[in-house]
Each structure stands twice: as structure tokens, then as C-alpha cells.
Design an enzyme around this catalytic site. Structure first.
Site, short mmCIF file in Angstrom:
data_model
loop_
_atom_site.label_atom_id
_atom_site.label_comp_id
_atom_site.label_asym_id
_atom_site.label_seq_id
_atom_site.Cartn_x
_atom_site.Cartn_y
_atom_site.Cartn_z
N TRP A 186 0.87 -1.19 0.00
CA TRP A 186 0.00 0.00 0.00
C TRP A 186 0.90 1.23 0.00
O TRP A 186 1.83 1.30 0.80
CB TRP A 186 -0.92 0.03 1.24
CG TRP A 186 -1.58 1.37 1.35
CD1 TRP A 186 -2.60 1.84 0.55
CD2 TRP A 186 -1.23 2.45 2.24
NE1 TRP A 186 -2.90 3.14 0.91
CE2 TRP A 186 -2.09 3.53 1.92
CE3 TRP A 186 -0.29 2.59 3.25
CZ2 TRP A 186 -2.02 4.75 2.60
CZ3 TRP A 186 -0.23 3.81 3.93
CH2 TRP A 186 -1.09 4.88 3.61
N GLU A 228 -3.16 -3.09 -2.20
CA GLU A 228 -4.28 -2.44 -1.52
C GLU A 228 -4.58 -1.08 -2.16
O GLU A 228 -3.70 -0.24 -2.28
CB GLU A 228 -3.92 -2.25 -0.03
CG GLU A 228 -5.00 -1.56 0.80
CD GLU A 228 -4.62 -1.44 2.28
OE1 GLU A 228 -3.45 -1.68 2.63
OE2 GLU A 228 -5.51 -1.08 3.08
N LYS A 230 -7.00 2.56 -2.46
CA LYS A 230 -7.57 3.50 -1.50
C LYS A 230 -8.20 4.67 -2.25
O LYS A 230 -7.68 5.10 -3.27
CB LYS A 230 -6.46 3.98 -0.57
CG LYS A 230 -6.92 4.92 0.53
CD LYS A 230 -5.89 4.99 1.64
CE LYS A 230 -6.24 6.07 2.62
NZ LYS A 230 -5.43 6.00 3.84
N ASP A 261 -9.61 -2.95 1.74
CA ASP A 261 -9.71 -2.43 3.11
C ASP A 261 -11.12 -1.85 3.28
O ASP A 261 -11.59 -1.09 2.42
CB ASP A 261 -8.63 -1.37 3.32
CG ASP A 261 -8.61 -0.79 4.72
OD1 ASP A 261 -9.67 -0.31 5.19
OD2 ASP A 261 -7.54 -0.79 5.35
N HIS A 264 -11.66 1.89 2.60
CA HIS A 264 -11.03 2.51 1.43
C HIS A 264 -11.94 2.72 0.23
O HIS A 264 -11.48 2.78 -0.90
CB HIS A 264 -9.81 1.69 1.01
CG HIS A 264 -8.66 1.84 1.95
ND1 HIS A 264 -7.38 1.49 1.65
CD2 HIS A 264 -8.61 2.36 3.20
CE1 HIS A 264 -6.58 1.75 2.67
NE2 HIS A 264 -7.31 2.27 3.63
N HIS A 288 -8.62 -6.10 4.55
CA HIS A 288 -8.24 -5.39 5.78
C HIS A 288 -9.54 -5.10 6.51
O HIS A 288 -10.37 -4.31 6.04
CB HIS A 288 -7.48 -4.10 5.47
CG HIS A 288 -6.00 -4.29 5.48
ND1 HIS A 288 -5.11 -3.27 5.26
CD2 HIS A 288 -5.26 -5.40 5.73
CE1 HIS A 288 -3.87 -3.75 5.35
NE2 HIS A 288 -3.94 -5.04 5.62
N ASP A 296 -11.97 7.13 6.58
CA ASP A 296 -11.13 5.94 6.82
C ASP A 296 -10.45 6.06 8.18
O ASP A 296 -9.24 6.16 8.29
CB ASP A 296 -10.09 5.85 5.69
CG ASP A 296 -9.18 4.65 5.83
OD1 ASP A 296 -9.63 3.63 6.37
OD2 ASP A 296 -8.02 4.73 5.38
N ASP A 298 -10.23 4.02 10.77
CA ASP A 298 -9.63 2.85 11.40
C ASP A 298 -10.04 2.67 12.86
O ASP A 298 -9.22 2.36 13.72
CB ASP A 298 -8.10 2.89 11.26
CG ASP A 298 -7.65 2.76 9.81
OD1 ASP A 298 -7.86 1.67 9.23
OD2 ASP A 298 -7.13 3.73 9.24
N ASP A 328 -6.93 -4.35 10.51
CA ASP A 328 -6.28 -3.06 10.30
C ASP A 328 -7.08 -1.95 10.98
O ASP A 328 -7.96 -1.35 10.37
CB ASP A 328 -6.13 -2.79 8.79
CG ASP A 328 -5.31 -1.53 8.52
OD1 ASP A 328 -4.65 -1.02 9.44
OD2 ASP A 328 -5.32 -1.05 7.36
C1 RNT Z 1 -3.80 2.83 5.09
C2 RNT Z 1 -3.92 1.38 4.80
C3 RNT Z 1 -2.79 0.51 5.29
C4 RNT Z 1 -2.32 0.86 6.66
C5 RNT Z 1 -1.35 -0.15 7.26
C6 RNT Z 1 -0.65 0.40 8.45
O1 RNT Z 1 -4.93 3.54 4.81
O2 RNT Z 1 -5.13 0.91 5.32
O3 RNT Z 1 -3.18 -0.81 5.20
O4 RNT Z 1 -3.37 1.02 7.54
O5 RNT Z 1 -0.50 -0.61 6.31
ZN ZN Z 2 -5.45 -1.20 5.21
#
Ligand code: RNT
Ligand code: ZN
Length: 419
Positions: A186, A228, A230, A261, A264, A288, A296, A298, A328
Site C-alpha cells: 500500500w 491495496e 484507496k 480495506d 477505502h 483489511h 477511513d 480505522d 487493520d
Molecule cells: C492505510 C492502509 C494501510 C495501513 C497499514 C498500516 O490507509 O489501510 O493498510 O493502515 O499498512
Molecule cells: Zn489497510
């Protein structure tokens, strides 16, 4: 009534719907969950970063963040001891244990040796393996928010070399455990405002990946590269180079795996609906597991509707070996161990929940176009005593619901030695 007695009663109730709860527990216990190391230290790593950059953010200043390998390993050990199921550890390159080379080597020179202590640690814990990630953020060579798509050839090559080193390391990690190590790529690359050229950065990213992945020193049997995508990042609102279309087409044409993810995509898009589409065309798809709240963000993963939908897609499609699950999320505003465990348990719960649904019966109703009964049944099964199955699942693995108390006990124990 004891947990076991409650379970026996629940088992019969599920059986009346044609669901075998024993089978469900057995199946879910085997599904590997890749537990991210970065919930423990707010994604900072050990190689010099003192702020998180790359369009991602942790918020909160809860004390006792792990600094250094001893603290992080201790916290991981504590957290995984309360996580049911089969676990792997997901590491970032920034968690290299450089030892005497600290300050002397940069990320383009990392090697397996710096991760050997992690292998010993993970083997000691009896986990299933290690997954890996090159770290394309929080570093001085992220210039103007660009890495593999940079127009500066020196910068771009530095990151290509980093990627190659990480493939070599991943391959060794795979060999150490005798199974593939997922290496997820990523990059944060993107533009805050309307770009004047969208194509060139994407062509450079494509070529950089080609150069990285075409390197001879890695072994397909032990390393499984994933990519990945985004949609946006903080400070990178107008365009991200690694968009969904870019990553899917790259993966399809280069025979690697897409990683989706949950944070994302555009806010009304859901990953649960994407899994089946990917499975029509790919052998595998990686996830993820995260929880975006308005962006996003998290947030710590919860046992919520979208997570249940994701789990249903895995279980009812018999895709346990096709969908690679990685966690994640990172919350710095609450006790980090409790955050970690809550997220992992939510995933386990969702899988077990999905495995205790009469999935075939429900699909049959859909195929018969009996949408009234399908709706009614879907609501009805929500009221089955799932919590009794969950409690039994924990009990059989020597765990219970009281992990808050244990997280607090541990916090008291480590507090004096941490800032
Ligand atoms: C970032 C991505 C990525 C990170 C990690 C730490 O938006 O989600 O996967 O969160 O690699
Ligand atoms: Zn991620």
C-alpha cells in the site's frame, strides 16, 4: 446455569434450524486471522519515525504506548492470549529490529536478519505464521507525498529497492513457517488538490511495481503479494494513485491478489458486496478488516452488521481458503490491548455467527423467489441464542468474556515502566 448447560440448550435450538454448532466452532477455529502489530504503538514502528504520515492518522493520547521491541512483544503476547482462533502476526517493515545497525541502514537495505527475532517470538507463541508489509510512509524519502509514483527517479528507486528487500524478507518469513507470507503493498501516493496529470503518476506506479515484482529473488510458494487500493487520504483528497481500478487491473494482469480495506471506498460502498465479484475472477482476495466512521478512521472493529455481512460472504461461499483476513485498525484513545482484543474477537464472532446460520436454507428461499419467507427467516435467526455458542467457543479455548479486567491488570503491571 453453566456455560456448558446453556450451550447444550442452544445447540438443540440451532439444530432445529438444521445448524450444527459443533461443526461451526470447528470450522471457525481453523480460519487464520492476521493480527496487525501496529495497534500496539499507534503505527510508529522502531525505525525512527516520531509521527505517522501518509494520509493516515491515529487520534488519542492514551498512556502506555509500546515503544521498542520488548514492550511491543510483551503487549502482543498479552493481547493474543485473549484472542480465540488461529492467529498470524502481521508486521510492517518499520518494525525491523536493527540492533547494532540502527542508524546505519535504511529501508532499501533491510534484510531477513532484522526480523529473525520476530520469527522466534511468533514461534514461541505458537502462532500460524507472519505476514508482512513494506512501509511506504513515515519516512524522509516520502517526497511531496509520493513514493513509487514519484517523478524523482532517486526517490522512486529507493522505494523500488525497499519493495524488493521486503519481497525477499517475506519469502524468508514464508519459508520459516512453511506457508506463504502475505506481503501487502500500500502506498499513500496522491494529491491534495486537482492534479494536472493523473496518468503519469499511475504509469510510474505500474512500472515501479513491475520492477519490484519481477525481481528474481523471491519465491511464489512462500510469498503472496497483495495490492491495496484507496480512495483518498488526509491531505490527499483529490486523487490517489493506487485507486481501486488501478489496483484491480494491475492485480488481474500480473496475477497477484487484491486487498480490499473496509475503509477505502466511497461511504455507501461496502466490501461485503465486493467479495463475491472478486471471487468470480480471482483465486484469492485479501481483506483489511477495519471500521470507517465517516472517513477511513480505522476505528476498532465491532461485531456490527457490515462485519457480519463480510463473514457471511466468506462462510456461505466456502471461501475460508480464498479470503485472506487481516486486521487493520488503530485507536490511541483507549487501552490498546482491550482495543486489539475487541477487534479480533469481533471478527471471530462474526465468522462464528455466519457459520451458525442456516445458509443453505436461506439461499434456497432466495432461489425460489420466496422473498417474504426469506425476510422473515433472516429476522428470526437473529434471535437464536448465539451468545451461548460464543461463550462455549471461548470456554473451550480457555477464555471468557472478562478481558477488560485482565487488560486493566496488565496495564497496572506495565504502567510504572512506561511513560
Ligand atoms: C492505510 C492502509 C494501510 C495501513 C497499514 C498500516 O490507509 O489501510 O493498510 O493502515 O499498512
Ligand atoms: Zn489497510
Amino acid at each position: 446455569m453453566s456455560i456448558e448447560e446453556n450451550y447444550q440448550k442452544a445447540k438443540a435450538e440451532f439444530a432445529a434450524f438444521g445448524v450444527d454448532t459443533e461443526e461451526a466452532m470447528k470450522k471457525v477455529k481453523k480460519i487464520p486471522i492476521s493480527v496487525h502489530c501496529w495497534q500496539g504503538d499507534d503505527v510508529l514502528g522502531f525505525d525512527g519515525a516520531n509521527s505517522l504520515e501518509g494520509g493516515i492518522q491515529t487520534t488519542g493520547n492514551y498512556p502506555y504506548r509500546a515503544t521498542g521491541k520488548d514492550q511491543l512483544m510483551s503487549d502482543i503476547k498479552e493481547a493474543v492470549s485473549m484472542m480465540p482462533g488461529t492467529k498470524r502476526l502481521n508486521l510492517h517493515a518499520s518494525y525491523a529490529i536493527l540492533g547494532k545497525d540502527a542508524g546505519k541502514v535504511d529501508r532499501d537495505q533491510y534484510k531477513f536478519e532484522y526480523f529473525k527475532p520476530w520469527v522466534d517470538f511468533v514461534k514461541g507463541l505458537g502462532l500460524d505464521g507472519i505476514d508482512f508489509n513494506p512501509t511506504f510512509f513515515s519516512h524522509k524519502n516520502v517526497k511531496n507525498n509520493l513514493t513509487l509514483s514519484s517523478p524523482d527517479e532517486k526517490i522512486r528507486h529507493f522505494w523500488i529497492e525497499h519493495g524488493k528487500r521486503c519481497l525477499e524478507i517475506s519469502s524468508e518469513l514464508g519459508k520459516a513457517f512453511g506457508k506463504p507470507c502475505m506481503m501487502n503493498i500500500w502506498i499513500p501516493d496522491g494529491y491534495k488538490d486537482i492534479p494536472a496529470d493523473r496518468l503519469s503518476p499511475r504509469l510510474r506506479y505500474r512500472d515501479s511495481l513491475d520492477e519490484m515484482l519481477a525481481d528474481k529473488d523471491w519465491d511464489h510458494n512462500y510469498v503472496m503479494p497483495t495490492l491495496e487500493s484507496k480512495v483518498f487520504g488526509i491531505g490527499l483528497e483529490s486523487m490517489t494513485v493506487g485507486s481501486s481500478e488501478f489496483c484491480q487491473n494491475y492485480a488481474a494482469t500480473r496475477h497477484i491478489t487484491c486487498l480490499m480495506d473496509m475503509g477505502h471506498y466511497h461511504p455507501t460502498e461496502v466490501v461485503s458486496d465486493k467479495i463475491s465479484s472478486m471471487l468470480c475472477f480471482y483465486d484469492k482476495v485479501a481483506l483489511h478488516i477495519s471500521r470507517p466512521v465517516r472517513w477511513d478512521s480505522d476505528h476498532v472493529v465491532l461485531f456490527d452488521d457490515e462485519l457480519k455481512e463480510v463473514a457471511k460472504e466468506i462462510i456461505r461461499n466456502h471461501a475460508e481458503d480464498k479470503v485472506v483476513i487481516g486486521l487493520d485498525y488503530f485507536d490511541a484513545s483507549i487501552n490498546r490491548i482491550a482495543a486489539w482484543v475487541t477487534g479480533e474477537r469481533s471478527m471471530e464472532k462474526a465468522l462464528l455467527y455466519a457459520a451458525t446460520l442456516p445458509n443453505e436454507e436461506l439461499a434456497k428461499l432466495q432461489n425460489e423467489a420466496n422473498f417474504t419467507k426469506l425476510l422473515v427467516m433472516q429476522e428470526r435467526v437473529k434471535m437464536l441464542p448465539f451468545s451461548d455458542v460464543w461463550n462455549e467457543y471461548l470456554r473451550r479455548q480457555g477464555m471468557d468474556e472478562n478481558y477488560y479486567e485482565e487488560a486493566m491488570r496488565y496495564e497496572k503491571e506495565i504502567a510504572p515502566s512506561r511513560k
